[in-house]
Write an enzyme that holds these catalytic residues in place. Structure first.
Site, mmCIF file in Angstrom:
data_model
loop_
_atom_site.group_PDB
_atom_site.id
_atom_site.type_symbol
_atom_site.label_atom_id
_atom_site.label_comp_id
_atom_site.label_asym_id
_atom_site.label_seq_id
_atom_site.Cartn_x
_atom_site.Cartn_y
_atom_site.Cartn_z
ATOM 1 N N SER A 101 1.003 -1.411 -0.209
ATOM 2 C CA SER A 101 -0.076 -0.214 0.286
ATOM 3 C C SER A 101 0.919 1.597 0.439
ATOM 4 O O SER A 101 2.217 1.731 -0.808
ATOM 5 C CB SER A 101 -0.410 0.137 1.089
ATOM 6 O OG SER A 101 -1.919 0.795 1.008
ATOM 7 N N ASP A 239 -2.110 6.589 -3.526
ATOM 8 C CA ASP A 239 -1.593 6.104 -2.794
ATOM 9 C C ASP A 239 -0.851 5.001 -3.575
ATOM 10 O O ASP A 239 -1.234 4.009 -5.147
ATOM 11 C CB ASP A 239 -1.903 5.251 -1.604
ATOM 12 C CG ASP A 239 -2.718 3.935 -1.213
ATOM 13 O OD1 ASP A 239 -3.315 3.586 -2.928
ATOM 14 O OD2 ASP A 239 -2.443 3.368 -0.556
ATOM 15 N N ASP A 241 -0.789 0.865 -4.480
ATOM 16 C CA ASP A 241 -1.604 0.041 -4.610
ATOM 17 C C ASP A 241 -2.916 0.733 -4.916
ATOM 18 O O ASP A 241 -3.560 0.197 -5.445
ATOM 19 C CB ASP A 241 -1.759 -0.979 -3.912
ATOM 20 C CG ASP A 241 -3.155 -0.500 -2.476
ATOM 21 O OD1 ASP A 241 -2.514 0.018 -1.891
ATOM 22 O OD2 ASP A 241 -3.044 -1.248 -1.882
ATOM 23 N N ASP A 243 -5.709 2.056 -3.755
ATOM 24 C CA ASP A 243 -6.815 2.335 -3.060
ATOM 25 C C ASP A 243 -7.267 3.774 -1.862
ATOM 26 O O ASP A 243 -8.111 3.729 -1.645
ATOM 27 C CB ASP A 243 -7.528 0.888 -2.134
ATOM 28 C CG ASP A 243 -5.838 0.878 -0.736
ATOM 29 O OD1 ASP A 243 -5.367 1.585 -0.895
ATOM 30 O OD2 ASP A 243 -6.547 -0.510 -0.431
#
Length: 443
Positions: A101, A239, A241, A243
């Protein structure tokens, strides 16, 4: 029963140390394959973000899945929500995401999605954990799984995102898009551009070690600067990843997840499309709760983490929720948090109301908050120390009815988060610093 490996958001760790090693990923792939392929030959998709260790962990997971007799579909660098969507679209038995993340490149993690694109239930995670304690037993050669690359994964997901909005709706709009050198680098600019916007992409050249480096949803300084320099209508920061989303208004002011949840919920209400109420977390700004109350929108707080927000949404049969950190969920669109889709929802509110982002967020007045992160050693438990407990009790008394203090451990890093909130900005800073200092003494 306690899980040894799975946390609230999958399995996280420093690459090369327990639990994230190539050997562990190999066994994890095998264990997952035994579970998801238990009723016959299965299919599991693997996606990743752009950090360099993703190549190594992808290969190890692939080998483990194949050894268990399950086919592995390789998606390449893709946002986490895209893997949730594609798992369901391709009728796979599960999806695997290799990502840490918003964390630095030297961290990594592995999390799973069910065949419905949702996070795994506890019982499945327990089954996988039980198998991790066993030795790998490879199926016979004629039963081995196969690996295949899904070359149109990015295109499919781009089209899905675009379908959330009318074609050419963004004509005449200028948007600065910060992809955090992460998984959306080849997705987000294309989505907004194909919807008609003039897109200025930044931090969209990943090299394996620059993911989240002074960019993205946790570092919006350059985005704010670029929005002002280009006189853009809005800035979007994702961010690593994809999400999470944080936005910047036309004045260069950051708009966080709480404000975005408010905008999405209010617009849904005005469109007659709001399903029930809104779920926030214990960290959600009190201003969000107050603003929603003025609109007669019910509000509930879940534990911190999008997993718990999702759980409370489902329990109440509601659709919209999120966190101040930028997780914005709308189950009417996708069964997980999605930065790109959330951005589209906010842009839709701007287009359909004719209001700027600063005007849309003005209905919510944020209460001053102070958040201090204190790193602690693995062998320490500062929150169990009596002196720390007393400091927290003293803080609660000092803040009184016009404020609150929340102390919690991070779900992804060895951090104690000390958060204070209230009407008196000077007081909440003073109280937070005193408690954080006491935590540091025993960290």
């Amino acid at each position: 029963m306690t899980k040894k490996y799975f946390g609230t958001d999958g399995i996280r760790g420093l690459v090369g140390k327990a639990p994230i090693t190539p050997e562990f990923a190999l066994k994890l792939g095998w264990a997952a394959g035994k579970v998801f392929g238990a009723n016959g030959k299965g299919k599991v998709l693997i996606g990743k973000d752009t950090r360099i260790s993703g190549y190594m962990l992808e290969t190890a997971l692939e080998a483990g899945l194949i050894a268990s007799g399950v086919d592995a579909g390789l998606l390449g660098p893709m946002p986490t929500p895209a893997i949730a969507y594609l798992t369901k679209t391709f009728r796979a038995d599960a999806g695997i995401v290799i990502s840490a993340s918003h964390n630095p490149y030297y961290d990594n993690g592995i999390k799973f999605f069910s065949k419905d694109g949702t996070k795994l239930p506890d019982e499945i995670e327990f089954q996988i954990e039980a198998l991790l304690e066993q030795e790998i037993t490879c199926v016979s050669s004629d039963q081995l799984g196969k690996a295949f690359r899904i070359n149109d994964a990015a295109g499919r997901y781009i089209e899905f995102c675009k379908s959330r909005f009318a074609p050419d709706s963004l004509n005449g709009m200028t948007i600065v898009v910060d992809s955090a050198n992460g998984a959306t680098y080849h997705i987000a600019p294309e989505v907004f551009s194909e919807l008609g916007a003039n897109v200025i992409p930044i931090f969209n050249k990943p090299n394996g070690i620059n993911i989240n480096e002074k960019c993205g949803a946790t570092h919006t300084e350059e985005l704010r600067k670029q929005v002002l320099e280009h006189k853009a209508d809005v800035g979007i920061a994702l961010d690593g990843d994809g999400d999470r989303i944080i936005m910047v208004d036309e004045n260069g002011i950051e708009v966080d997840g709480d404000e975005l949840v408010y905008i999405v919920a209010r617009h849904a209400l005005t469109q007659g499309k709001l399903n029930g109420g809104v779920v926030g977390t214990l960290m959600s700004n009190l201003g969000l709760e107050v603003a929603l109350k003025k609109l007669s929108i019910p509000f509930k707080r879940a534990n911190v983490g999008d997993r718990y927000v999702m759980q409370l949404l489902k329990e109440n049969n509601w659709s919209i929720g999120g966190e101040g950190s930028g997780h914005v969920i709308n189950l009417e669109h996708i069964p997980t948090g999605d930065g790109v889709v959330s951005g589209i929802q906010v842009l839709a509110a701007m287009v359909e109301t004719g209001m700027s982002l600063s005007e849309l967020k003005s209905g919510m007045e944020k209460y001053p908050q102070k958040l201090i992160n204190v790193r602690y050693a693995d062998n320490k438990a500062p929150l169990n120390v009596e002196e720390v407990k007393q400091a927290i009790a003293d803080a609660e008394q000092e803040l009184g009815e016009d404020g609150r203090i929340l102390i919690r451990k991070s779900g992804t890093e060895p951090l104690i988060r000390v958060m204070t909130e209230g009407k008196d900005a000077d007081l909440i800073v003073s109280v937070a610093e005193k408690v954080a200092q006491k935590v540091r003494e025993f960290a």
